[in-house]
Design a protein around this motif. Structure first.
Motif, PDB file in Angstrom:
ATOM      1  N   PRO A   1       4.181   4.821  13.105  1.00  0.00           N
ATOM      2  CA  PRO A   1       3.159   4.639  12.068  1.00  0.00           C
ATOM      3  C   PRO A   1       2.092   3.641  12.508  1.00  0.00           C
ATOM      4  O   PRO A   1       2.229   2.975  13.541  1.00  0.00           O
ATOM      5  CB  PRO A   1       3.954   4.110  10.874  1.00  0.00           C
TER       6      PRO A   1
ATOM      7  N   GLU B   1       2.794  -4.724   7.152  1.00  0.00           N
ATOM      8  CA  GLU B   1       2.979  -4.970   5.723  1.00  0.00           C
ATOM      9  C   GLU B   1       4.442  -4.780   5.330  1.00  0.00           C
ATOM     10  O   GLU B   1       4.973  -5.544   4.506  1.00  0.00           O
ATOM     11  CB  GLU B   1       2.087  -4.037   4.902  1.00  0.00           C
TER      12      GLU B   1
ATOM     13  N   GLU C   1      -0.669  -1.595  11.050  1.00  0.00           N
ATOM     14  CA  GLU C   1      -0.865  -2.357   9.811  1.00  0.00           C
ATOM     15  C   GLU C   1       0.172  -1.986   8.748  1.00  0.00           C
ATOM     16  O   GLU C   1       0.558  -2.820   7.922  1.00  0.00           O
ATOM     17  CB  GLU C   1      -2.277  -2.161   9.261  1.00  0.00           C
ATOM     18  N   THR C   2       0.648  -0.742   8.779  1.00  0.00           N
ATOM     19  CA  THR C   2       1.696  -0.323   7.848  1.00  0.00           C
ATOM     20  C   THR C   2       3.010  -1.018   8.176  1.00  0.00           C
ATOM     21  O   THR C   2       3.712  -1.512   7.286  1.00  0.00           O
ATOM     22  CB  THR C   2       1.877   1.206   7.902  1.00  0.00           C
TER      23      THR C   2
ATOM     24  N   ASN D   1       1.068   3.840   1.988  1.00  0.00           N
ATOM     25  CA  ASN D   1       1.714   4.210   3.250  1.00  0.00           C
ATOM     26  C   ASN D   1       2.933   3.330   3.537  1.00  0.00           C
ATOM     27  O   ASN D   1       3.938   3.804   4.078  1.00  0.00           O
ATOM     28  CB  ASN D   1       0.715   4.118   4.405  1.00  0.00           C
ATOM     29  N   THR D   2       2.850   2.061   3.171  1.00  0.00           N
ATOM     30  CA  THR D   2       3.994   1.159   3.349  1.00  0.00           C
ATOM     31  C   THR D   2       5.122   1.537   2.400  1.00  0.00           C
ATOM     32  O   THR D   2       6.303   1.540   2.781  1.00  0.00           O
ATOM     33  CB  THR D   2       3.564  -0.296   3.095  1.00  0.00           C
TER      34      THR D   2
ATOM     35  N   LYS E   1       0.834  -1.193   0.000  1.00  0.00           N
ATOM     36  CA  LYS E   1       0.000   0.000   0.000  1.00  0.00           C
ATOM     37  C   LYS E   1       0.875   1.252   0.000  1.00  0.00           C
ATOM     38  O   LYS E   1       2.066   1.199   0.311  1.00  0.00           O
ATOM     39  CB  LYS E   1      -0.932  -0.013   1.210  1.00  0.00           C
TER      40      LYS E   1
END
Length: 253
Positions: free
Chosen positions: A218, A225, A221-222, A197-198, A195
């Protein structure tokens, strides 16, 4: 070439008991790389080395050349990193860093920058309380260990065609070695989603010093990943999964 008697900074990354009181230590040094050395009698309560050769310690050693293993004769602790041996979460992270360093390096192959990176990483893990920030530090260590070992992931240009990547890029290829542009991702079957943000986080980690990264928090979930794509790259290089990953995941829950 090492002298008959020599000194070096070292990180203790692995150890095993031998005989009644000795230990074989795997150490990582800035000028000699990874070495296996012996600490004679270190498990005796009266040993002057007791407490100076614990796992993850940053120490200054004096060693004497030996037939099979060089012998530790003196040790002076530079940074004890006590929290890495007292808190279960930090213990699991310390083991992970140590095993990653061990597996990514060959014996007697020096890499001073990797030594400094590992010292800085252990220091950050030792003092940071927030779990998500320590997880970011681990991602930083994974990424920069790959970079310093010659496996820099492509994060700014397509890993396949080398076009500059746009924010729309959303696939990561461990086999090709990084992020793919939208056109190339259509022809690569083995990719992972990444994604925006990642993508931004990994690029930021690649560019910034560790002391700046240590203040990041952050979304979990970021970070998760980012862990998935870096784990895939490390597995591609090592052709195996690190044993300490299971311990790390178990403690994380």
């Amino acid at each position: 070439m090492r002298d008959r008697l020599y000194t070096t900074e070292a990180l203790i990354i692995r150890r095993s008991d031998v005989g009644e009181a000795d230990r074989i230590l795997t150490i990582y040094t800035p000028q000699y790389g990874k070495l296996s050395v012996t600490a004679r009698g270190v498990r005796k309560m009266t040993s002057k080395l007791a407490g100076h050769l614990e796992l993850f310690i940053h120490t200054h050693l004096q060693l004497a050349k030996g037939r099979s293993f060089d012998v530790v004769t003196e040790s002076r602790v530079v940074q004890p990193f006590r929290s890495l041996r007292e808190d279960l979460s930090r213990i699991s992270q310390g083991y992970y860093v140590a095993e990653l360093l061990d597996q990514m390096t060959a014996d007697e192959s020096d890499n001073p920058a990797l030594f400094r990176l590992t010292c800085e990483t252990l220091a950050a893990l030792d003092v940071l309380d927030e779990v998500v920030r320590r997880d970011v530090i681990l991602r930083y260590y994974e990424l920069h260990t790959l970079i310093l070992s010659g496996y820099r992931p492509h994060l700014f240009h397509c890993a396949n065609c080398e076009r500059e990547l746009s924010p729309e890029a959303d696939r990561y290829s461990p086999t090709t070695g990084g992020v793919l542009c939208q056109q190339c991702s259509n022809s690569e079957p083995r990719t992972l989603p990444i994604k925006l943000n990642t993508f931004k986080l990994l690029r930021y980690l690649a560019r910034m010093p560790l002391e700046t990264v240590a203040s990041l928090a952050p979304a979990p979930e970021t970070v998760h990943e980012a862990r998935a794509v870096l784990k895939a790259s490390l597995s591609q290089v090592l052709e195996r999964e690190l044993k300490s990953t299971q311990f790390l995941n178990l403690v994380r829950g």
